[in-house]
Scaffold this active site. Sequence first.
Site, short mmCIF file in Angstrom:
data_model
loop_
_atom_site.label_atom_id
_atom_site.label_comp_id
_atom_site.label_asym_id
_atom_site.label_seq_id
_atom_site.Cartn_x
_atom_site.Cartn_y
_atom_site.Cartn_z
CG ASP A 1 -1.87 -1.16 1.25
OD1 ASP A 1 -2.12 -1.73 0.17
OD2 ASP A 1 -2.38 -1.50 2.34
CE1 TYR B 1 3.55 -5.85 3.74
CE2 TYR B 1 2.51 -8.02 3.67
CZ TYR B 1 2.83 -6.81 3.06
OH TYR B 1 2.44 -6.57 1.77
#
Lengths: 252, 252
Positions: free
Chosen positions: B51, B109
């Site tokens: 993102d 992540y």
Amino acid sequence: MRYVLLVAYDGTNYGGWQIQKNAITVQEKLTEALKETLGSRVTVTASGRTDSGVHAAAQVCHFDAETAIPPEKFADALNFRLPDDISVLKSAYAPEGFDATASAKKKTYCYRVYLSPRRNPLKDRYGVHFKYPLDMSKLAEAGKMFEGEHDFKAFCAAGSQVKTTVRTVYGIEFKETVRALGKDLEIYVTGNGFLYNMVRTLVGTMLYYAAGRLTKQALVRSLEECDRNAVGKTMPENGLTLESVDYGLKLF
Amino acid sequence: MRYVLLVAYDGTNYGGWQIQKNAITVQEKLTEALKETLGSRVTVTASGRTDSGVHAAAQVCHFDAETAIPPEKFADALNFRLPDDISVLKSAYAPEGFDATASAKKKTYCYRVYLSPRRNPLKDRYGVHFKYPLDMSKLAEAGKMFEGEHDFKAFCAAGSQVKTTVRTVYGIEFKETVRALGKDLEIYVTGNGFLYNMVRTLVGTMLYYAAGRLTKQALVRSLEECDRNAVGKTMPENGLTLESVDYGLKLF
């Protein structure tokens, strides 16, 4: 009353600590924030200058003011007015006779390099890419050579005016972290004070020696004969951070 | 031939991975660099989108090209043309049948927060300030609750179109480092895939639970009833980094 501040800053966008004509500096931003907070201009004095582009994790500074603001409230009052890349971490009354510059006993700088075949953008802001393999035992050997009291004239940028170029380095420590694609190296240099560019040139000399690009004779000449041609490259400013200033007492 | 790249980027100045009309993206910059290198436009496909503002330490992507350039030379050839905040760390021929998106088995992540009374500019680029004290045992408890296969619909940003909101989280790990003025916390989340905003909302929910600002009942409702009102704040994008993509084979 005298107040003391603990300040962190990202030096990327500043021309160093000290107010000057041709660049925006950290001292200028703090002075402006203090003026808005106090209603009048005061002088803010740091443990020492940091050069253009150099960061600080814990710079210490003092100022004098007569105000009803409680000392511990200065941090938030100033942060409200400071840009995002400068933050006052703590504020307090200064101890009797305290002077941020004169009372400083030791300073520790950290220089960060990362060793990998290629540049890594996530490490480039506070560290510097070093592409040559290092002999860690030679790095430790160079660190030991520079410890102690020496005339560091060869490690001082030309044009700086100081009474003496003799300084004492109390210790040089290396902290290595192995990563997937190389390793991170932190070089901590503690001393009673540093000449202009001295830490960056010391680090460059140690790294180039450990990379086999400077001889031991050159290192000896840099210290014993103050031979400027015997030192390594001055490393870039963004790898350097003022980590701590030791006053021999608890300030906060 | 199909080529595979390992790419690191600082996402601060990009509108995420995927090419779009209204922002400069990482895919766009890589596509441009490939076009200049190859002389013709090719499509570069990543393990998945990141993102806007999210970083990557090791994004994996592939492209197809007929060229005489040796595969290991692509890294330097592309870096020569890429901006400083994107770097190709490695390049190679892709294994038989490899697809950067479809072949990905696990992604990890890392979300970075730092706990301290005040903001620290040296930690703000890749981490986020969290000012509430955390109960580390509650944090571990929340991590365990989210592990496994669940319908993560409550953790998905509105408006995203996906076939299913069921995902498997293989593990959530916490790495704590105590510092002079607080501590740094790294939260590693490994899964088979993530919904839009899912990691940032999972992290926000765990942190707000560990800070005593969400109840255990809310956590249960967020998972069992997919109750969007039961989840914590979606944490800011700059704390998130794509750390690794696991294909179950050695790519480089």
